[in-house]
Scaffold this active site. Structure first.
Site, short mmCIF file in Angstrom:
data_model
loop_
_atom_site.label_atom_id
_atom_site.label_comp_id
_atom_site.label_asym_id
_atom_site.label_seq_id
_atom_site.Cartn_x
_atom_site.Cartn_y
_atom_site.Cartn_z
N ASN A 7 0.85 -1.19 0.00
CA ASN A 7 0.00 0.00 0.00
C ASN A 7 0.90 1.25 0.00
OD1 ASN A 7 -1.43 2.28 1.11
ND2 ASN A 7 -3.07 0.89 1.68
N HIS A 10 0.85 6.15 2.00
CA HIS A 10 1.59 7.09 2.85
C HIS A 10 2.76 7.76 2.13
CE1 HIS A 10 -1.16 6.49 5.96
NE2 HIS A 10 -0.93 5.19 6.03
N HIS A 43 -5.81 3.47 -1.42
CA HIS A 43 -7.14 3.75 -0.89
C HIS A 43 -7.52 5.16 -1.34
CE1 HIS A 43 -9.88 3.97 2.98
NE2 HIS A 43 -10.53 4.30 1.87
N ARG A 45 -9.75 7.86 -0.85
CA ARG A 45 -10.74 8.26 0.15
C ARG A 45 -11.60 9.39 -0.38
NH1 ARG A 45 -9.03 6.29 5.63
NH2 ARG A 45 -10.88 7.39 6.30
N ARG A 49 -7.43 12.63 1.10
CA ARG A 49 -6.37 13.10 2.01
C ARG A 49 -4.98 12.65 1.58
NH1 ARG A 49 -7.73 9.80 7.47
NH2 ARG A 49 -9.74 10.78 7.09
N HIS A 50 -4.89 11.53 0.86
CA HIS A 50 -3.56 11.13 0.37
C HIS A 50 -3.59 10.81 -1.13
CE1 HIS A 50 -5.37 7.37 1.67
NE2 HIS A 50 -4.95 7.45 2.92
N GLU A 70 -8.73 0.16 -2.75
CA GLU A 70 -9.56 0.15 -1.53
C GLU A 70 -10.49 1.34 -1.62
OE1 GLU A 70 -7.16 0.46 1.95
OE2 GLU A 70 -6.16 -1.43 1.57
N THR A 101 -8.31 3.37 8.57
CA THR A 101 -9.50 2.52 8.63
C THR A 101 -9.54 1.82 10.00
OG1 THR A 101 -9.05 2.12 6.31
CG2 THR A 101 -10.81 0.84 7.30
N GLU A 151 -10.60 -9.73 3.16
CA GLU A 151 -9.34 -9.32 3.79
C GLU A 151 -9.62 -9.24 5.27
OE1 GLU A 151 -7.17 -5.93 2.22
OE2 GLU A 151 -6.27 -5.61 4.20
N HIS A 191 -3.59 -4.72 7.85
CA HIS A 191 -3.75 -3.57 8.74
C HIS A 191 -2.85 -3.71 9.96
CE1 HIS A 191 -5.30 0.08 10.45
NE2 HIS A 191 -5.91 0.28 9.31
N HIS A 214 1.89 1.05 5.98
CA HIS A 214 2.57 2.02 6.84
C HIS A 214 3.97 1.58 7.26
CE1 HIS A 214 3.36 4.32 10.58
NE2 HIS A 214 2.82 5.29 9.87
N1 PXP Z 1 -5.80 -3.18 4.34
C1 PXP Z 1 -6.75 -2.22 4.46
C2 PXP Z 1 -8.15 -2.56 4.06
C3 PXP Z 1 -6.41 -0.92 4.88
O1 PXP Z 1 -7.38 0.02 4.96
C4 PXP Z 1 -5.07 -0.63 5.18
C5 PXP Z 1 -4.70 0.76 5.59
O2 PXP Z 1 -4.80 1.62 4.51
C6 PXP Z 1 -4.12 -1.66 5.04
C7 PXP Z 1 -4.52 -2.92 4.65
C8 PXP Z 1 -2.68 -1.43 5.33
O3 PXP Z 1 -2.52 -1.13 6.68
P1 PXP Z 1 -1.12 -0.59 7.17
O4 PXP Z 1 -0.86 0.71 6.48
O5 PXP Z 1 -1.31 -0.46 8.64
O6 PXP Z 1 -0.10 -1.63 6.79
#
Ligand code: PXP
Length: 242
Positions: A7, A10, A43, A45, A49-50, A70, A101, A151, A191, A214
């Site tokens: 992902n 960030h 994602h 949104r 925001r990002h 997402e 989330t 997921e 997550h 992240h």
């Molecule tokens: N999966 C989903 C559905 C999420 O919303 C997120 C956060 O954007 C992640 C995975 C990844 O989470 P993290 O950034 O904490 O690794």
């Protein structure tokens, strides 16, 4: 071997913090693929925001592995998904005031909205994953709603501080993965997973892919810091001043 979807939200967070045009999540996605990512996740949104629409459209053209979008099950996002046609849409809950989330999508309470979104996305031949808590009721409902995969939200496990809570949350996560796999659903997990918590998943064969953002972006900043400072030092040296 389980897959890794990276992902890059960030990277965009860092860009938006300054309103600059760097760092670019599209460039980060190329590098993530070079590092072995099996998929790129963003994602989009409602509040942008990002990740921006421009990022998503460019990623559709540049991602070589697979593009996972997402999004909340809103009319706006369903329309964008139909236009972009990512390889997979993961439906997530979205609250404007949250930092990230916070919990899984309650596909029992929101069955009609989710069913409608899945129908629209399937009509466009887009596979659908549901981001849900490690809860048997939610998983059975995901099956009933014809989702392609789930997921499982790993945040409760990853964020737990008390050992007992961590143990219980992990057991629930494994149980949920087994249930989903038995129901022939694809099983992703994500997550809050970091370089420590990932180790707990050794032997959990039901998980097809991890979705991690992240911790990877944070580590990229750390392992890249020394090189970045050297490069700037070099440019200052070349000024020949001082
Ligand atoms: N999966 C989903 C559905 C999420 O919303 C997120 C956060 O954007 C992640 C995975 C990844 O989470 P993290 O950034 O904490 O690794």
């Amino acid at each position: 071997m389980a897959g890794l979807a990276v992902n890059v939200d960030h990277i965009a967070t860092l860009r938006q913090a300054r309103g600059a045009d760097y760092p670019d999540p599209v460039a980060a996605a190329v590098l993530a693929e070079l590092g072995g990512a099996d998929g790129i996740v963003v994602h989009l949104r409602g509040d942008r925001r990002h990740i921006q629409d421009r990022d998503l459209y460019l990623l559709k053209k540049t991602v070589l592995s697979k593009l996972i979008l997402e999004m909340a099950a809103t009319d706006e996002m369903l329309s964008i998904a139909g236009d972009v046609r990512p390889d997979l849409v993961t439906l997530v809950p979205e609250k404007r005031e949250e930092v990230t989330t916070e919990g899984g999508l309650d596909v029992v309470t929101h069955a009609d909205t989710v069913a409608n979104a899945i129908e629209i996305l399937h009509r466009e031949a887009i596979a659908v994953s549901l981001f849900i808590d490690a809860d048997a009721k939610q998983i059975h409902q995901a099956r009933a709603l014809s989702a392609d995969m789930v997921e499982i939200h790993t945040g409760r496990f990853c964020d737990a501080e008390a050992p007992a809570e961590k143990t219980t949350a992990f057991a629930d996560t494994v149980e949920a993965a087994k249930t989903a796999s038995e129901l022939d659903l694809g099983v992703n997990a994500g997550h809050g997973i970091c370089y420590n918590t990932i180790k707990a998943f050794k032997g959990v064969a039901e998980i097809d892919e991890f979705s991690i953002g992240h911790s990877i972006v944070a580590r990229a900043a750390m392992v890249g810091m020394e090189k970045a400072v050297r490069e700037m030092r070099e440019l200052i040296k070349e000024l020949g001043i001082g």
